[in-house]
Design a protein around this motif. Structure first.
Motif, PDB file in Angstrom:
ATOM      1  N   ASP A  83       0.805  -1.216   0.000  1.00 20.86           N
ATOM      2  CA  ASP A  83       0.000   0.000   0.000  1.00 20.86           C
ATOM      3  C   ASP A  83       0.847   1.278   0.000  1.00 20.86           C
ATOM      4  N   GLU A  84       2.184   1.137   0.044  1.00 22.78           N
ATOM      5  CA  GLU A  84       3.064   2.300  -0.003  1.00 22.78           C
ATOM      6  C   GLU A  84       3.905   2.338  -1.271  1.00 22.78           C
ATOM      7  N   TYR A  85       3.728   1.358  -2.138  1.00 22.19           N
ATOM      8  CA  TYR A  85       4.578   1.251  -3.326  1.00 22.19           C
ATOM      9  C   TYR A  85       4.212   2.300  -4.371  1.00 22.19           C
ATOM     10  N   ASP A  86       5.228   2.957  -4.921  1.00 20.36           N
ATOM     11  CA  ASP A  86       5.072   3.933  -5.991  1.00 20.36           C
ATOM     12  C   ASP A  86       6.062   3.561  -7.088  1.00 20.36           C
ATOM     13  N   LEU A  93      14.438   5.036  -4.785  1.00 19.94           N
ATOM     14  CA  LEU A  93      14.515   4.594  -3.397  1.00 19.94           C
ATOM     15  C   LEU A  93      15.505   3.440  -3.254  1.00 19.94           C
ATOM     16  N   TYR A  94      15.518   2.545  -4.234  1.00 22.39           N
ATOM     17  CA  TYR A  94      16.449   1.423  -4.216  1.00 22.39           C
ATOM     18  C   TYR A  94      17.900   1.928  -4.289  1.00 22.39           C
ATOM     19  N   ASP A  95      18.168   2.840  -5.227  1.00 20.51           N
ATOM     20  CA  ASP A  95      19.527   3.373  -5.388  1.00 20.51           C
ATOM     21  C   ASP A  95      19.973   4.158  -4.168  1.00 20.51           C
ATOM     22  N   HIS A  96      19.021   4.779  -3.484  1.00 18.90           N
ATOM     23  CA  HIS A  96      19.360   5.506  -2.262  1.00 18.90           C
ATOM     24  C   HIS A  96      19.696   4.532  -1.136  1.00 18.90           C
ATOM     25  N   GLU A 104      22.052  -0.453 -13.238  1.00 17.26           N
ATOM     26  CA  GLU A 104      21.288  -1.680 -13.465  1.00 17.26           C
ATOM     27  C   GLU A 104      19.787  -1.387 -13.525  1.00 17.26           C
ATOM     28  N   GLU A 105      19.080  -2.270 -14.174  1.00 16.04           N
ATOM     29  CA  GLU A 105      17.633  -2.119 -14.278  1.00 16.04           C
ATOM     30  C   GLU A 105      16.975  -2.554 -12.984  1.00 16.04           C
ATOM     31  N   LYS A 106      15.987  -1.783 -12.518  1.00 14.98           N
ATOM     32  CA  LYS A 106      15.274  -2.114 -11.298  1.00 14.98           C
ATOM     33  C   LYS A 106      14.013  -2.907 -11.647  1.00 14.98           C
ATOM     34  N   ILE A 107      13.841  -4.015 -10.961  1.00 14.84           N
ATOM     35  CA  ILE A 107      12.719  -4.907 -11.209  1.00 14.84           C
ATOM     36  C   ILE A 107      11.862  -4.969  -9.958  1.00 14.84           C
ATOM     37  N   SER A 108      10.560  -4.857 -10.125  1.00 18.31           N
ATOM     38  CA  SER A 108       9.626  -4.938  -9.006  1.00 18.31           C
ATOM     39  C   SER A 108       8.739  -6.166  -9.178  1.00 18.31           C
ATOM     40  N   VAL A 109       8.629  -6.947  -8.129  1.00 14.58           N
ATOM     41  CA  VAL A 109       7.803  -8.156  -8.153  1.00 14.58           C
ATOM     42  C   VAL A 109       6.830  -8.101  -6.988  1.00 14.58           C
ATOM     43  N   GLY A 110       5.553  -8.210  -7.286  1.00 16.00           N
ATOM     44  CA  GLY A 110       4.539  -8.210  -6.243  1.00 16.00           C
ATOM     45  C   GLY A 110       4.475  -9.559  -5.547  1.00 16.00           C
ATOM     46  N   MET A 111       4.468  -9.525  -4.224  1.00 16.18           N
ATOM     47  CA  MET A 111       4.338 -10.750  -3.437  1.00 16.18           C
ATOM     48  C   MET A 111       3.059 -10.655  -2.615  1.00 16.18           C
ATOM     49  N   LEU A 114       2.733 -12.005   0.916  1.00 17.90           N
ATOM     50  CA  LEU A 114       3.412 -11.271   1.981  1.00 17.90           C
ATOM     51  C   LEU A 114       3.031  -9.798   2.017  1.00 17.90           C
ATOM     52  N   SER A 115       2.080  -9.407   1.161  1.00 14.37           N
ATOM     53  CA  SER A 115       1.552  -8.035   1.136  1.00 14.37           C
ATOM     54  C   SER A 115       2.638  -6.987   0.934  1.00 14.37           C
ATOM     55  N   CYS A 116       3.608  -7.299   0.061  1.00 14.87           N
ATOM     56  CA  CYS A 116       4.663  -6.326  -0.196  1.00 14.87           C
ATOM     57  C   CYS A 116       5.184  -6.467  -1.620  1.00 14.87           C
TER      58      CYS A 116
END
Length: 270
Positions: A83-86, A93-96, A104-111, A114-116
């Motif tokens: 519920d906080e993902y943008d 945020l990852y690079d920070h 590198e390419e950033k990849i996002s995977v919904g779980m 685990l609600s994240c």
């Protein structure tokens, strides 16, 4: 956990990529499919996509008709509550949070379980090369099958224990709470005293009870770690996969990283 194969006759390819190695595991598509597994060293100073491509060209997977491939990536993972993902800010945020992965390419995977959302990185050229080789490429962080396995099993038996997963010279420490990851962090470890320090520090940080709560160790932990932990905690156990195969496969499967073995079992049985 039993490392068994179903009678699915389709060939399946599983890859596990880290900075210094590439694991290739696949089934051969026979009526009674068998697991084949090889480990290949990578040179961090050489183009990763070129190295991986050359290895796949020489492997048996290069000539097999694998429509789908599953890739596990070993590297830093950033977990963001669903519920906080943008999507627009996740990469920044990852690079920070983790330096050295800006190109590198950033990849996002919904779980959903685990609600994240898990955010991790992969060399762009490597992803492009693999997507060109396979018709479907499914990419996950290497911790993903481990989290799902324990989220669905042992944690309900031992009141949400603290887990220590050892792999690739690192220690992943995690704990669940109400089907969510309450804690997750990665530490570099070489010897038992390092692992002991991190595990007990997190244990105390989470307010766990030395008499009633459980510690579960997974993977290739340093020698004597369990005995050292038992000086401080009453309940310490080691979880290891039970390999249910014939003798010809045992040696190969025994060398498969725990997360890759879990991923194979999870997808082959589904």
């Amino acid at each position: 956990m039993q490392a068994t194969l179903s009678n699915d006759t389709s060939a399946r390819c599983f890859l596990r990529l880290s900075e210094r190695s590439l694991n290739i595991a696949y089934t051969d598509g026979a009526a009674e499919p068998r697991i084949h597994h090889t480990i290949h060293a990578l040179n961090p100073g050489v183009d990763q996509a070129h190295q991986v491509s050359a290895i796949l060209d020489k492997s048996e997977t290069g000539s097999a008709n694998h429509c789908d491939a599953t890739l596990l990536v070993n590297g830093p993972v950033l977990l963001i509550p669903a519920d906080e993902y943008d999507a627009e800010t996740a990469g920044d945020l990852y690079d920070h949070t983790f330096t050295g992965h800006e190109k590198e390419e950033k990849i996002s995977v919904g779980m959903e379980q685990l609600s994240c959302i898990a955010v991790f990185s992969l060399d762009k050229a490597t992803r492009t090369m693999l997507e060109g080789r396979y018709s479907h490429l499914h990419i996950y962080p290497c911790e993903w099958p481990v989290w799902l396995h324990f989220q669905a099993t042992d944690q309900h038996l031992h009141r949400n224990p603290l887990y220590g997963y050892f792999h690739d010279g690192c220690l992943d420490i995690f704990r669940f709470q109400h089907d969510r990851l309450r804690f997750f962090n990665r530490f570099e470890v070489e010897q038992a005293p390092d692992a002991l320090y991190f595990l007990l520090n997190v244990w105390r940080q989470l307010g766990m009870d030395a008499e009633t709560d459980h510690m579960v160790l997974v993977g290739e932990q340093p020698a004597e770690l369990k005995e050292r932990l038992e000086r401080h905690l009453r309940h310490v156990s080691v979880n290891a996969p039970a390999i249910d195969t014939d003798d010809e496969q045992t040696t190969s499967i025994a060398d498969i990283p725990y997360d890759l073995l879990l991923m194979q079992e999870r997808l082959i049985k589904h």
